[in-house]
Design an enzyme around this catalytic site. Structure first.
Site, mmCIF file in Angstrom:
data_model
loop_
_atom_site.group_PDB
_atom_site.id
_atom_site.type_symbol
_atom_site.label_atom_id
_atom_site.label_comp_id
_atom_site.label_asym_id
_atom_site.label_seq_id
_atom_site.Cartn_x
_atom_site.Cartn_y
_atom_site.Cartn_z
ATOM 1 N N ARG A 1 -10.867 4.314 17.655
ATOM 2 C CA ARG A 1 -12.346 4.996 17.800
ATOM 3 C C ARG A 1 -12.714 4.378 19.286
ATOM 4 O O ARG A 1 -13.999 4.147 19.468
ATOM 5 C CB ARG A 1 -13.282 4.614 16.745
ATOM 6 N N LYS B 1 -15.945 12.860 30.965
ATOM 7 C CA LYS B 1 -15.605 14.127 30.093
ATOM 8 C C LYS B 1 -14.058 14.087 29.784
ATOM 9 O O LYS B 1 -13.366 14.006 30.743
ATOM 10 C CB LYS B 1 -15.858 15.538 30.801
ATOM 11 N N GLU C 1 -13.643 21.730 44.244
ATOM 12 C CA GLU C 1 -14.788 21.015 43.553
ATOM 13 C C GLU C 1 -15.563 20.328 44.571
ATOM 14 O O GLU C 1 -16.762 20.065 44.264
ATOM 15 C CB GLU C 1 -14.156 19.973 42.668
ATOM 16 N N LYS D 1 -21.770 13.856 42.188
ATOM 17 C CA LYS D 1 -21.677 13.660 40.790
ATOM 18 C C LYS D 1 -22.153 12.684 40.156
ATOM 19 O O LYS D 1 -22.750 12.725 38.924
ATOM 20 C CB LYS D 1 -19.887 13.912 40.443
ATOM 21 N N GLU E 1 -24.902 15.865 28.973
ATOM 22 C CA GLU E 1 -25.360 17.138 29.041
ATOM 23 C C GLU E 1 -26.196 17.755 27.928
ATOM 24 O O GLU E 1 -25.762 18.835 27.349
ATOM 25 C CB GLU E 1 -23.898 18.207 29.186
ATOM 26 N N ARG F 1 -26.695 18.051 34.001
ATOM 27 C CA ARG F 1 -25.274 18.001 34.144
ATOM 28 C C ARG F 1 -24.501 19.378 33.892
ATOM 29 O O ARG F 1 -23.441 19.470 34.495
ATOM 30 C CB ARG F 1 -24.726 16.924 33.065
ATOM 31 N N ASN G 1 -21.151 22.739 36.032
ATOM 32 C CA ASN G 1 -20.161 23.990 35.587
ATOM 33 C C ASN G 1 -20.413 25.336 36.076
ATOM 34 O O ASN G 1 -19.715 26.123 36.135
ATOM 35 C CB ASN G 1 -20.458 24.324 34.106
ATOM 36 N N HIS H 1 -17.712 27.552 36.623
ATOM 37 C CA HIS H 1 -16.607 27.535 35.531
ATOM 38 C C HIS H 1 -16.718 28.379 34.453
ATOM 39 O O HIS H 1 -15.395 28.491 33.648
ATOM 40 C CB HIS H 1 -16.917 26.102 35.052
ATOM 41 N N HIS I 1 -12.873 29.319 33.511
ATOM 42 C CA HIS I 1 -12.376 28.831 32.109
ATOM 43 C C HIS I 1 -11.703 30.368 31.661
ATOM 44 O O HIS I 1 -10.585 30.278 30.955
ATOM 45 C CB HIS I 1 -13.205 28.177 31.200
ATOM 46 N N HIS J 1 -6.294 25.217 37.999
ATOM 47 C CA HIS J 1 -7.630 25.177 37.672
ATOM 48 C C HIS J 1 -8.625 25.309 38.943
ATOM 49 O O HIS J 1 -9.732 25.763 38.894
ATOM 50 C CB HIS J 1 -8.249 23.801 36.777
#
Length: 537
Positions: free
Chosen positions: A282, A304, A346, A388, A398, A405, A409, A412, A416, A430
């Site tokens: 965990r 993330k 980026e 960032k 987010e 946040r 994206n 993106h 994606h 990417h």
């Protein structure tokens, strides 16, 4: 003891034109008795408490050269005070030199306990892993005090402290450390933040071949024990199968809840190792040591983590913040040009979202970033991470209903979908997909009457001038409109059945919206040359 701290310290202070202080002398003056008597009367624990106060007082005064006792740096409180207020230098001398220098000294309490060689050997084994946390290490021998002073003075003159970008969250804080040579000094940088001197290093086959020995040596220098898990390079490793393999291996190695996971690689390794760290027991402490430009400026910062599934990219994952990020810009020297361009997308993205000054900086310095100019690359990493960190600090998970946040994206949703349709096979990186996605987001915004066409043209021209992909045609094969739209419908930003787009009103003016007509997106894709399926008869 015997390394020459007081002798060298006096000469160094004279060269620097500042005062010299010896901590032991100051302690004796304050107590009115010798160090030996302090040890005899009160014992070492009480002596160390007094030493803490004296060193803290000296560090809070005007600039000085301070020589501490050999045991002072072993105290965590004193070490933290030195770390925050000073540059620490370890004079590392071989044992034969130390024994020769201290033999016959009766005022050293620790030497009264046995043979000097035996005592010093034990102290070296105990202390050297902690001494290695010093900012500078200078190896000394019997070359003479002036030569040794020259070495220390040169080390101080050439020392460039790494840049630190703080990431401040509601329940955590960590630094993104940016600079050269950080992998070799990883042990010194990480020892203060790791809860246990043990770590599992997750890396890929390419990074392992290039840089893993240097990292393991740097960690071992401060006594951090390591085991290594190596995965294949590329997006295919962000899979359930490799996630299972990595977590099984961690458990087989007997990790404990204080054992750290170090992600040493690009974005794929960071995402995979981070998700494993978030899941095993965990949550295990997690460190990012990104080796690609893309990972240094984006994916290593913000917590993330995740893996891909057949349904899409990063659909399984967790928010799991690292305890530290080490962005060693020396790692970028071995990156292929294609990987540099992918990472640069980026950096550009940050400017296009909300920092027009960063975009202007990219216009001026983008070519230097891609050409491998180390100081310019470090500045690019710093600027992107600052941006960032500010966004993540305001909306870590987010959760804001708009902007927040989610703005990170930008590009993106398209990216994606393109990656998924290309099959995550490495034919489209990417960062390359993000570059195309940025251009598409601007073009869609123009079509919707939101953004000046001139801004969109400027973004496309910037990408093309730097040799970056800027259109779907750059993917190398025709892609169907329907398939791309289907991938977008499975995007994790879906809410109440509505897809979120990040659009722009101009450079540096991004915003989120859920009122984009799918037909407008389809029309853009068709204009980009995507295949339109014939309707059924």
């Amino acid at each position: 003891m015997g390394a020459g701290k007081t002798t060298i310290g006096r000469r160094l202070a004279a060269r620097l034109g500042i005062a010299f202080r010896d901590a032991d002398t100051e302690i004796e003056r304050a107590a009115g008795i010798s160090i030996a008597e302090l040890f005899s009367r009160y014992g070492e624990p009480e002596f160390r408490r007094g030493e803490q106060g004296v060193i803290r007082r000296l560090l809070g005064g005007p600039p000085i050269v301070l020589a501490t006792g050999g045991g002072a740096f072993m105290d965590p409180t004193t070490r933290a005070a030195i770390r925050s207020s000073a540059i620490s230098v370890w004079l590392r001398a071989p044992i034969d030199v130390l024994v020769r220098r201290v033999s016959g000294r009766s005022h050293r309490p620790l030497l009264a306990q046995g043979r000097p060689h035996d005592i010093l050997s034990a102290l070296i084994e105990q202390r050297h892993p902690t001494y290695a946390e010093a900012d500078l290490i200078v190896d000394v021998n019997d070359e003479g005090v002036e030569h040794t002073t020259d070495l220390v003075h040169a080390a101080l003159t050439q020392h460039a402290a790494p840049i630190r970008v703080p990431v401040s969250l509601s329940r955590a804080r960590y630094d993104v450390v940016i600079g050269r040579g950080l992998v070799a000094r990883a042990g010194a940088l990480l020892a203060p933040v790791l809860p246990q001197k043990r770590a599992i290093v997750v890396t890929d086959e390419i990074v392992a071949g290039l840089h893993l020995p240097a990292l393991l040596a740097g960690l071992a220098e401060t006594g951090i024990a390591t085991e290594t898990i190596i995965v294949p390079p590329g997006e295919a490793s962000k899979s359930l199968a490799w996630f299972g393999s990595v977590t099984d291996r961690m458990l087989a190695l007997g990790v404990e809840r204080r054992t750290a996971v170090i992600a040493f690689g690009g974005g794929v390794v960071g995402d995979l190792a981070g998700y494993a760290a978030a899941s095993v027991m965990r949550g295990l402490p997690f460190v990012q040591i990104p080796t690609t430009l893309l990972a240094q400026v984006d994916s290593s910062v913000g917590g993330k983590t995740g893996i891909n599934t057949a349904a899409g990219k990063n659909l399984l994952g967790a928010f799991h913040q690292p305890v530290a990020v080490l962005a060693d810009t020396d790692m970028l020297a071995t990156l292929p040009p294609r990987e540099r361009r992918a990472g640069y997308a980026e950096i550009l993205k940050a400017g296009l979202i909300g920092d027009p000054a960063l975009f202007d900086w990219c216009e001026t310095h983008g070519a230097a970033v891609l050409a491998g100019d180390a100081p310019i690359q470090a500045e690019a990493v710093r600027r992107a991470c600052l941006f960032k960190a500010a966004v993540v600090g305001e909306d870590e998970h987010e959760e804001k209903p708009s902007d927040g946040r989610a703005l990170l994206n930008l590009g993106h949703t398209f990216a994606h979908a393109l990656e998924a349709e290309m099959g995550f096979d490495g034919s489209l990186l990417h960062g390359e997909a993000v570059g195309i996605g940025l251009a598409l987001a601007f073009r869609l915004s123009v079509r919707l009457g939101l953004c000046p066409a001139a801004d969109s043209a400027l973004v496309t021209a910037h990408l093309q001038r730097l040799g970056m992909k800027s259109s779907i045609a750059d993917c190398g094969r025709p892609l169907p409109v329907a398939a791309l739209l289907a991938h977008m419908q499975r995007d994790k930003k879906m809410r109440d059945g509505m897809l979120a787009f990040i659009l722009v009103r101009g450079i540096g003016r991004a915003f989120t919206t859920r009122v984009v007509d799918p037909q407008a997106v389809a029309a853009l894709l068709q204009a980009e040359g995507c295949i339109v399926d014939d309707p059924p008869p």
